[in-house]
Write an enzyme that holds these catalytic residues in place. Structure first.
Site, PDB file in Angstrom:
ATOM      1  N   PRO A  28      53.983  15.857 -25.096  1.00  0.00           N
ATOM      2  CA  PRO A  28      54.118  17.306 -25.009  1.00  0.00           C
ATOM      3  C   PRO A  28      53.292  17.808 -23.835  1.00  0.00           C
ATOM      4  O   PRO A  28      52.101  18.088 -23.958  1.00  0.00           O
ATOM      5  CB  PRO A  28      53.532  17.786 -26.339  1.00  0.00           C
ATOM      6  CG  PRO A  28      52.450  16.778 -26.621  1.00  0.00           C
ATOM      7  CD  PRO A  28      52.853  15.476 -25.960  1.00  0.00           C
ATOM      8  N   GLN A 103      60.093  23.431 -23.363  1.00  0.00           N
ATOM      9  CA  GLN A 103      59.302  24.320 -24.225  1.00  0.00           C
ATOM     10  C   GLN A 103      59.341  25.724 -23.635  1.00  0.00           C
ATOM     11  O   GLN A 103      58.908  25.950 -22.506  1.00  0.00           O
ATOM     12  CB  GLN A 103      57.859  23.838 -24.317  1.00  0.00           C
ATOM     13  CG  GLN A 103      57.022  24.640 -25.297  1.00  0.00           C
ATOM     14  CD  GLN A 103      55.558  24.263 -25.266  1.00  0.00           C
ATOM     15  OE1 GLN A 103      54.818  24.691 -24.388  1.00  0.00           O
ATOM     16  NE2 GLN A 103      55.136  23.452 -26.222  1.00  0.00           N
ATOM     17  N   HIS A 174      57.802  27.810 -28.445  1.00  0.00           N
ATOM     18  CA  HIS A 174      56.337  27.776 -28.515  1.00  0.00           C
ATOM     19  C   HIS A 174      55.865  28.936 -29.389  1.00  0.00           C
ATOM     20  O   HIS A 174      55.810  30.080 -28.961  1.00  0.00           O
ATOM     21  CB  HIS A 174      55.769  27.895 -27.102  1.00  0.00           C
ATOM     22  CG  HIS A 174      54.310  27.553 -26.991  1.00  0.00           C
ATOM     23  ND1 HIS A 174      53.424  27.635 -28.035  1.00  0.00           N
ATOM     24  CD2 HIS A 174      53.573  27.126 -25.915  1.00  0.00           C
ATOM     25  CE1 HIS A 174      52.217  27.284 -27.624  1.00  0.00           C
ATOM     26  NE2 HIS A 174      52.288  26.962 -26.338  1.00  0.00           N
ATOM     27  N   TYR A 179      49.789  32.789 -28.472  1.00  0.00           N
ATOM     28  CA  TYR A 179      50.743  33.463 -27.594  1.00  0.00           C
ATOM     29  C   TYR A 179      51.667  34.359 -28.421  1.00  0.00           C
ATOM     30  O   TYR A 179      51.449  34.553 -29.622  1.00  0.00           O
ATOM     31  CB  TYR A 179      51.481  32.425 -26.744  1.00  0.00           C
ATOM     32  CG  TYR A 179      50.514  31.660 -25.864  1.00  0.00           C
ATOM     33  CD1 TYR A 179      49.747  32.318 -24.902  1.00  0.00           C
ATOM     34  CD2 TYR A 179      50.312  30.296 -26.043  1.00  0.00           C
ATOM     35  CE1 TYR A 179      48.822  31.639 -24.122  1.00  0.00           C
ATOM     36  CE2 TYR A 179      49.388  29.600 -25.267  1.00  0.00           C
ATOM     37  CZ  TYR A 179      48.642  30.282 -24.314  1.00  0.00           C
ATOM     38  OH  TYR A 179      47.713  29.611 -23.551  1.00  0.00           O
ATOM     39  N   ARG A 266      42.348  20.230 -37.028  1.00  0.00           N
ATOM     40  CA  ARG A 266      41.321  19.903 -36.043  1.00  0.00           C
ATOM     41  C   ARG A 266      41.942  20.117 -34.660  1.00  0.00           C
ATOM     42  O   ARG A 266      43.135  19.926 -34.455  1.00  0.00           O
ATOM     43  CB  ARG A 266      40.899  18.442 -36.184  1.00  0.00           C
ATOM     44  CG  ARG A 266      42.042  17.480 -35.916  1.00  0.00           C
ATOM     45  CD  ARG A 266      41.672  16.050 -36.146  1.00  0.00           C
ATOM     46  NE  ARG A 266      42.762  15.181 -35.742  1.00  0.00           N
ATOM     47  CZ  ARG A 266      42.723  13.861 -35.846  1.00  0.00           C
ATOM     48  NH1 ARG A 266      41.660  13.267 -36.339  1.00  0.00           N
ATOM     49  NH2 ARG A 266      43.752  13.128 -35.462  1.00  0.00           N
ATOM     50  N   ARG A 318      46.830  15.009 -23.743  1.00  0.00           N
ATOM     51  CA  ARG A 318      45.887  14.589 -22.711  1.00  0.00           C
ATOM     52  C   ARG A 318      46.036  13.104 -22.382  1.00  0.00           C
ATOM     53  O   ARG A 318      45.888  12.704 -21.228  1.00  0.00           O
ATOM     54  CB  ARG A 318      44.459  14.901 -23.163  1.00  0.00           C
ATOM     55  CG  ARG A 318      44.156  16.396 -23.298  1.00  0.00           C
ATOM     56  CD  ARG A 318      42.782  16.625 -23.915  1.00  0.00           C
ATOM     57  NE  ARG A 318      42.422  18.026 -23.986  1.00  0.00           N
ATOM     58  CZ  ARG A 318      42.727  18.828 -24.989  1.00  0.00           C
ATOM     59  NH1 ARG A 318      43.419  18.353 -26.012  1.00  0.00           N
ATOM     60  NH2 ARG A 318      42.352  20.094 -24.981  1.00  0.00           N
TER      61      ARG A 318
END
Length: 363
Positions: A28, A103, A174, A179, A266, A318
């Site tokens: 993603p 997205q 999203h 947002y 988390r 990441r």
């Protein structure tokens, strides 16, 4: 030494609707701010680098209208010119056997007048301004009237249609991270007194109207929804996140969408994992389609989550950014490149973007 891929849950093939995925780890892509309002040619290399044969990629957040922007160098998909700019990027992913979803987002109040057409105030469910440390970056938003909300729903519908025209296999709405859609859903932000505010049902009405419009436009089998009921990023907390998440998981079933992509209770902030006593298990059991979990996963706990049926797929943001060949590294139990947070949002089209080494270079 290579591990037997048959005993690595993250490398197990998965059938997601009409899409056959060769493994259970997905990319993603983060908001990387390298594209202006048009995706740029260097994105062809970036996305194709991270395409594994049969894998699922989700694009960086892509604006649905000229009012949707809140950060520099983020792409959009509301014009024909933007659609044409996306086509060679999508083609590059497909050429390597990848499945590619776009997205689509609207930042809502996470913006300022400098990003808005004619210098107008950004729109939101509220007129409350963000008060975070970076608050000077954000303008006081304008509360949408009830009559205007269908116009914003239509932005998402048209963006979904444009994404399919650009060649994407589907879209992800999203609805997370503070947002616009999340602003409507969360009671820390939403202070409306009409039928878009108050109860959970009312606060989720806008999100579900967006889902309904997009499903009618491109079909449920091409639609995913991302949300973060437990997160308080950008002052987007909720007084009962368990109830909010469970309500949305059940409500999405009505539309038969392909997947639900949820951020764990988390989340990583400034390099640390913030632990929370909640779990996504109730949402996972309530939702009928493919369930995707995201948020601070490493290789071992990702394998465990799939093996124990906590989720169908695991999103690695990441780690995929820093390891374009992540599935191969998982297969070989190879060391991972460390991501460099300092280069996440710089405009350089190479540094911290396409220059992370592949395994052949790293060892």
């Amino acid at each position: 030494m290579a591990l037997d891929s048959a005993i690595i849950p993250l490398l197990t093939p998965y059938q997601m609707g009409n899409f056959h995925l060769s493994h259970s780890s997905i990319d993603p892509t983060k908001v990387v701010r390298k594209c202006s309002s048009f995706p740029q040619p260097h994105a062809i290399l970036y996305y194709s680098q991270r395409t594994s044969n049969g894998g699922l990629l989700i694009s960086e957040a892509t604006g649905v209208s000229d009012t949707a922007q809140g950060y520099r160098d983020t792409p959009g998909i509301w014009t024909k010119e933007q659609v044409e700019a996306w086509k060679p990027i999508v083609d590059a992913v497909h050429a390597k056997g990848g499945t590619f979803f776009c997205q689509i987002w609207h930042v809502g109040r996470v913006s300022n007048e400098g990003y808005q057409p004619n210098g107008q105030a950004p729109i939101s469910c509220t007129d409350k301004r963000l008060t975070t440390v970076e608050a000077e970056e954000y303008s006081t938003p304008r509360r949408l009237t009830t009559d205007e909300i269908p116009l914003v729903v239509n932005y998402f519908r048209l963006a979904a249609r444009n994404a399919i025209e650009a060649g994407f296999d589907g879209i992800e709405i999203h609805g997370a991270n503070g947002y616009l859609i999340d602003q409507f859903m969360k009671d820390q932000i939403n202070d409306r007194t009409d039928h878009y505010g108050g109860s959970i049902e009312n606060r989720c009405r806008f999100a579900l109207e967006v889902v309904e419009a997009v499903v009618k436009e491109i079909g449920a089998g091409r639609v995913g929804f991302r949300m973060s009921p437990f997160a308080d990023y950008l002052e987007s907390g909720d007084s009962n996140p368990e109830a909010l998440g469970l309500y949305m998981a059940k409500a999405l079933n009505k539309f038969g969408i392909l997947y639900c992509h949820v951020i764990e209770p988390r989340m990583i902030t400034v390099g640390e994992i913030k632990e929370c006593p909640h779990s996504l298990l109730h949402m996972r059991k309530a939702f009928n389609g493919t369930f995707i979990a995201a948020g601070g996963y490493k290789k071992d706990d990702g394998n465990k989550a799939v093996m124990k049926d906590y989720t169908d797929l695991v999103a690695y943001g990441r780690l995929f950014l820093a390891n374009p060949d992540l599935p191969k590294r998982l297969e070989l139990d190879a060391p991972l490149n460390k991501y460099n947070r300092d280069t996440f949002y710089i405009s350089d089209p190479v540094v911290g973007y396409t220059d992370y080494p592949f395994l052949e270079v790293a060892v």
